[in-house]
Every structure is written in structure tokens, then in C-alpha cells.
Design an enzyme around this catalytic site. Structure first.
Site, PDB file in Angstrom:
ATOM      1  N   GLU A 312       0.837  -1.207   0.000  1.00  0.00           N
ATOM      2  CA  GLU A 312       0.000   0.000   0.000  1.00  0.00           C
ATOM      3  C   GLU A 312       0.877   1.265   0.000  1.00  0.00           C
ATOM      4  OE1 GLU A 312      -4.200  -0.943   1.997  1.00  0.00           O
ATOM      5  OE2 GLU A 312      -2.593  -0.831   3.462  1.00  0.00           O
ATOM      6  N   CYS A 396     -11.213   2.748   5.873  1.00  0.00           N
ATOM      7  CA  CYS A 396     -10.521   3.953   6.322  1.00  0.00           C
ATOM      8  C   CYS A 396     -10.807   5.151   5.416  1.00  0.00           C
ATOM      9  CB  CYS A 396      -9.019   3.713   6.412  1.00  0.00           C
ATOM     10  SG  CYS A 396      -8.284   3.047   4.898  1.00  0.00           S
TER      11      CYS A 396
END
Length: 624
Positions: A312, A396
Site C-alpha cells: 500500500e 478507512c
């Protein structure tokens, strides 16, 4: 900081670009997100921790943070637009936090419900300090919006508990996901208590310690399975590396952005806050190195960051693939937070340029026009299979989008003494206090569709003040600004004078559509061209141009026009040629290029792609 941000509560947007998005955010998105937060068990987890509900924990161990981020966005919205239903949802959440908080101040529903014996045992992956940071940010937002200390007192009690465990002479430790650092600075500003700044400094200064506390956690044979599964991101060739969590070097020695993108940029935001407090030049020097590495070698043309899905985050210089780009929405938000802090510290226009780029492109692409669907990843090309979703298991990004949209006004203006600095061009107004007198500055503009901006001053008597207008990096109109009486220097058009009520000035940044080329070291974009107009990066979609975008080659000439799709945004037209896909049917290679036919392509703002029929998308198009 050189500049002081103007609170969003003193800023009003009246444009046709951002104002509708904020309206959708408060009327649709925040309510839809609360339904998701309750429907997916996130609020139930907190109720279970407080003994208000039976059952086990649901979802990821860091799910509390989604509730905190949502509440922060809701508080911002309530500060400017009262909403009884939203206020009731906020109060319902706060009641759950009050019940879940333990006597010593600890608050984390996962460990209270599932593993009370494992508190603070695996800081590298368990997100306890990360969740606490988002609690602090939500608490400050709620306190500033309502004046109530109800949530702030919960946050203070939790922060005091953490400070009793970590710090000089106590336990060495810091979070695998930086965030608490910047949140502690916000808590310190709200409470006036420097011990929270000192704790943030401890967490930042300790990072990169050797031996690292993370190494022992990751080598522990009794570590939870998720720690073991992720350990490969910390170890290279059998030795501890730490790059994934920015634990590879002390922060003042770092020179490349590495590891998980969101973690890195949240850390750099905390470092900027620490510099603002300590004026430690070694921190600023490191931030300059990291900024240059990111913006000159590791950032997408959209302001997206972090090309790799496996971590990520970041890989190596100039590695910017398009269809596999990860470019997490949260990472664009983290870049905006860092860029804004750097702008406030130094006043340099380049920071506001990057902030604007990420806002209009890498960030805004993360949410649909109707405010109900989201991108977690933001690729720059798609074969037609990538689409927004209503929610995620790891959610998120959605509440992160909501809190930024609700507080966007705080990124538009700043003041220093009797000077006003304009970072973003959005029709509306801002109220500031100059020399004890209230002054309103009004913007009239069609930005981002053209570069003309009119500013008028409203005051109850003559007022001397300076205006600093950021000259966008894409503008080439500096000479005409000088001819108009502006002092042009360091990326700003500046004018200082005594203003009377209703005095006005106008600027024109000369916005025109233009091609963009990548550094040849970005191999994914070799022989390709992208297009932008002002702050907006464009892309081609199948819905406008038919299938076979990879078979098209375009000229670098481009024209703009007002469109009738996607709310009447400006579109770009480019000419090119296409080899029909049927010409390659049954062929893998050919000694000559099949016949080409002319084709005119329509481009739409990248931030709005995938709001209509699904299909292919390309930002970087092959050049003819």
C-alpha cells in the site's frame, strides 16, 4: 508557523464545484456512513466494550478509528450547518465511548472485548495508538464545534493513560501506523497542555531506534498470526528492515519516502508539527529532502501517491504504473495534510500547488458525485473492471473523505499579521481580523474552469492590508499580473494598500488546456501524453469514446468546451487516430501497422470518472 490558517467556520463557498460537493457530504454522505458504521458492527463493538451489548468483536481490530473519523467529519458539518439527526447520531456515539472507556482511561473496543491481556503488546500492527490519535482529532473537532468537553474529556483521559506508559524513562514504543503524533499536537493546542506535544516528540524521535521494539514483536513466536503474515514487509534477506513503517532510520536521517504511503505522510505531518513547536532545523532539512523525493520522483500526475498494492505504498524512484496504481485515497488526504502544514510553515507556493493538485484529482476521485460510493484505490487506467463501492471491510477512506470535505475551508486561506494569503480559488468569502477590525474578502470566479478571479474587500472603514495570491504552477501570466500593478515574486502576486469598503481587484491566471509529458524515467508513460486544464487532470472514458482506448494515438493539441455531462463540467477534445481492434483480431504481431482512421476523443475530469456507464479509462494516452 509563518502563516496562521483561517478556520473553516470563517469561510463560505458559493461556487458550482466545491459547494455542491460539501452539500452532498452533509446531506447524504455523513448519514450514509453512519448507517454503514452501525450496520457493519463498528458502533456495536464499542457498545460491547461498554457492556451495552453482548457478542464478540466484528471486523478489523482498528475499526474504532472509522467511527472517530466519521464523528470528526460530522462535528465539522454541525459547526456550520445544524442537523438534529446528525447531532443525535454523534451523541449516540459519544455515549458508547463513555461506557467503553475503562477506569484507567484505556479505550479500544477490540482489546477490551477480545484480548484484554494483549494491550500494548504489538504496537507494530495492532493500531492501538493509531485509533487513539483519531479519537483525539474527533474530540478536538467536537469541542471546537460545540463547546462541549464531553468527548474531549474522554480523549484527555485516554491520552493521560498513554502518557503514563510511554515516554522518557518509561516504555520505549511507537505506533506501526503513525497518526497519533499529529493528533497529539492538535490535542495540545486545544487543551494548552504541552505534555501532549512532549509525548508526540518522544514518539517521533524514538522511531528508527536500534534495536527496534518492532523487531522483537515480529520475531516473537507467540505473535498473533496477522503479525507473522505481515512480517515479510519488515524483513529483507532475513534482517529487520523497518521501511514499511518508516522505522528503517531515525526521522532526521530519512531522505526517501518508503513503505506504506499513508503511514509515511502522516508521520511527515507530525514532523512538521514538531518543527513548528521546536524550530529544530534538522527536522525541516529532512522534510525538504522527503518532499523533493516524493514530488519529483514518486508522485502521480494526479497527486496520487503509493504505486504498489503489496505494501500500500512506495517502491522506487519513477516507478509509477498506471493500471496497477494503488494511489490510496487516504494517501492523497495525507499528502494534503502534509502539504498544508509545509505551506503554513514556509509560505512557499509549491506546497499549495501540490495541495491543490491532490485535492482536485487524487482525493476527489475517491467519492462518487452522489456521495454514496468510494474508491479505495485510484488507478490511472482501467480495462473497465475498477469501480467505486458503497463500503469496504477496511473502511478507512470513506470517513476520511467526509472529514476533509467538511473542513475544506480551512485549507483555502491563511493570515500573517495584517496580510491575507490565498491558497485556493473558490467563489465565496472569508472573514478575517486585521488590526482589531473585521474584514471580509469576497472571491468571484468560475475556477477551476477559467483563471479569472475578482476579489473585493468589505470593511467598515479604511483598512491597510496586504494580499498574497498564489500564482498556480500551471499559470504563465506573471507578466500580465505585473502590468496590472501586482508585485510578482516567489510564486505570489502581492499587493499592499489601504482598502476602502467595496474596493476590488482582478487577476487572470490565463488558464488554457495543455498537454503534459512524463520524465523519460517513468517507463509506464514512455510515448504517452496526458492533458490538464488548470488544476484539473483529464482522462478518456469508454462511455464517451467507445471501446479500444489502447488502440488510439492522439495529437498533443487540445481544445476545451463546456459539456452537458457530469453536471456541465468543461470537457477537452483531442484529435488522433485509431487502429480498429478488429484489425488485430487473430494477430499477436505484424510486420506493419494496420490502416489507421481519424478519431476525435472527448476527455473528462479524472476526478469524475466511473460516475456513468462502466468501461475503459486512460489518463496517459499514446502519442501519435
Amino acid at each position: 508557523m509563518k502563516l496562521r490558517p483561517v478556520p473553516f467556520t470563517q469561510v463560505t463557498f458559493e461556487d458550482t464545484f466545491w459547494a455542491p460537493r460539501q452539500k452532498t457530504n452533509r446531506e447524504v454522505t455523513l448519514h450514509q456512513q453512519f448507517e454503514q458504521i452501525t450496520g457493519t458492527g463498528r458502533l456495536n463493538n464499542i457498545l460491547r466494550a461498554g457492556g451495552k451489548m453482548e457478542g464478540g468483536f466484528e471486523g478489523y481490530r482498528f475499526n474504532d478509528s472509522d467511527v472517530y473519523k466519521w464523528l470528526e467529519g460530522a462535528a465539522y458539518s454541525l459547526a456550520t450547518h445544524p442537523d438534529p439527526k446528525l447531532e443525535a447520531a454523534v451523541n449516540e456515539s459519544i455515549e458508547a465511548f463513555e461506557a467503553a472507556q475503562e477506569a484507567d482511561g484505556y479505550l479500544n473496543s477490540y482489546f477490551t472485548v477480545e484480548h484484554p491481556e494483549q494491550k500494548w503488546q504489538n504496537l507494530s500492527m495492532n493500531h492501538e495508538l493509531y485509533c487513539a490519535g483519531h479519537l483525539f482529532e474527533a474530540a478536538v473537532a467536537h469541542y471546537e464545534a460545540t463547546g462541549s468537553r464531553r468527548l474531549l474529556d474522554i480523549a484527555v483521559k485516554n491520552a493521560d493513560h498513554i502518557a503514563s506508559i510511554f515516554g522518557p524513562g518509561k516504555r520505549l514504543g511507537y505506533c506501526g501506523h503513525p497518526e497519533i503524533e499529529l493528533a497529539l499536537f492538535r490535542l495540545a493546542r486545544a487543551t494548552g497542555d504541552d505534555k501532549y506535544r512532549e509525548l508526540a516528540q518522544f514518539f517521533i524521535d524514538a522511531r528508527g531506534s536500534r534495536p527496534s521494539p518492532f523487531e522483537a514483536e515480529l520475531r516473537d513466536p507467540n505473535a498473533p498470526r496477522n503479525i507473522v503474515d505481515w512480517a515479510g514487509l519488515w524483513f529483507k534477506r532475513g534482517e529487520y528492515d523497518g521501511g514499511y513503517t518508516q522505522d528503517h532510520l531515525p526521522v532526521r536521517e530519512q531522505s526517501e519516502v518508503v513503505g506504506h504511503a499513508v503511514r509515511a505522510l502522516y508521520l511527515f505531518s507530525g514532523m512538521a508539527d514538531l518543527y513548528d513547536w521546536t524550530k529544530d532545523e534538522t527536522l525541516l532539512t529532512a522534510l525538504h529532502r522527503l518532499w523533493d523525493n516524493l514530488t519529483k520522483k514518486r508522485m502521480y500526475v494526479t497527486g496520487g501517491v503509493g504505486p504498489s498494492a503489496s505494501n500500500e505504498g512506495f517502491t522506487r524512484d519513477y516507478d509509477l504504473p498506471n493500471e496497477t496504481a494503488y494511489a490510496e485515497t487516504c494517501a492523497a488526504i495525507a499528502l494534503i495534510l502534509w502539504a498544508h502544514r509545509m505551506w503554513l510553515i514556509e509560505g512557499k507556493s509549491e506546497y499549495a500547488d501540490v495541495m491543490e493538485l491532490a485535492l482536485y484529482n487524487g482525493f476527489l476521485s475517491g467519492i462518487s458525485l452522489d456521495g454514496t460510493k468510494y474508491f479505495y484505490e485510484n488507478p490511472l487506467a482501467s480495462s473497465g473492471t475498477h469501480h467505486r463501492q458503497e463500503w469496504f471491510g477496511c473502511a478507512c477512506c470513506p470517513p476520511n473523505i467526509a472529514r476533509l470535505l467538511a473542513s475544506l475551508g480551512s485549507y483555502a486561506y491563511a493570515v500573517s499579521g495584517d496580510e491575507v494569503w490565498v491558497a485556493l480559488y473558490i467563489a465565496g468569502s472569508v472573514q478575517v481580523e486585521i488590526g482589531g477590525r473585521k474584514v471580509v474578502l469576497r472571491q468571484e470566479t468560475e475556477y477551476p474552469w477559467n483563471g479569472r478571479v475578482k476579489l473585493s474587500v468589505q470593511c467598515d472603514g479604511p483598512a491597510e492590508l496586504g494580499l498574497h495570491l498564489r500564482i498556480p504552477a500551471w499559470s504563465c501570466n506573471a507578466e500580465s499580473l505585473r502590468a496590472g500593478g501586482w508585485h510578482v515574486s516567489d510564486g505570489y502576486a502581492t499587493m499592499r494598500r489601504v482598502w476602502s469598503n467595496s474596493d476590488s481587484v482582478e487577476v487572470d491566471f490565463g488558464m488554457t488546456p495543455e498537454p503534459v509529458y512524463a520524465n523519460p524515467l517513468v517507463r509506464a508513460d514512455t510515448g504517452r501524453v496526458a492533458f490538464r486544464m488548470g488544476p484539473i487532470v483529464y482522462c478518456a472514458e469508454q462511455v464517451d469514446n467507445g471501446p479500444g482506448l489502447p488502440f488510439v494515438k492522439v495529437e498533443p493539441k487540445v481544445e476545451a468546451r463546456r459539456g452537458e455531462v457530469l453536471g456541465g463540467v468543461h470537457l477537452l477534445d483531442v484529435d488522433g487516430v485509431v487502429v480498429p481492434p478488429s484489425a488485430w483480431e487473430g494477430k499477436l504481431y505484424s510486420p506493419e501497422v494496420p490502416p489507421q482512421t481519424p478519431k476525435r476523443l472527448t476527455l473528462v475530469p479524472y476526478c469524475l470518472w466511473d460516475n456513468r456507464e462502466p468501461g475503459e479509462m486512460e489518463v496517459w494516452l499514446p502519442r501519435r
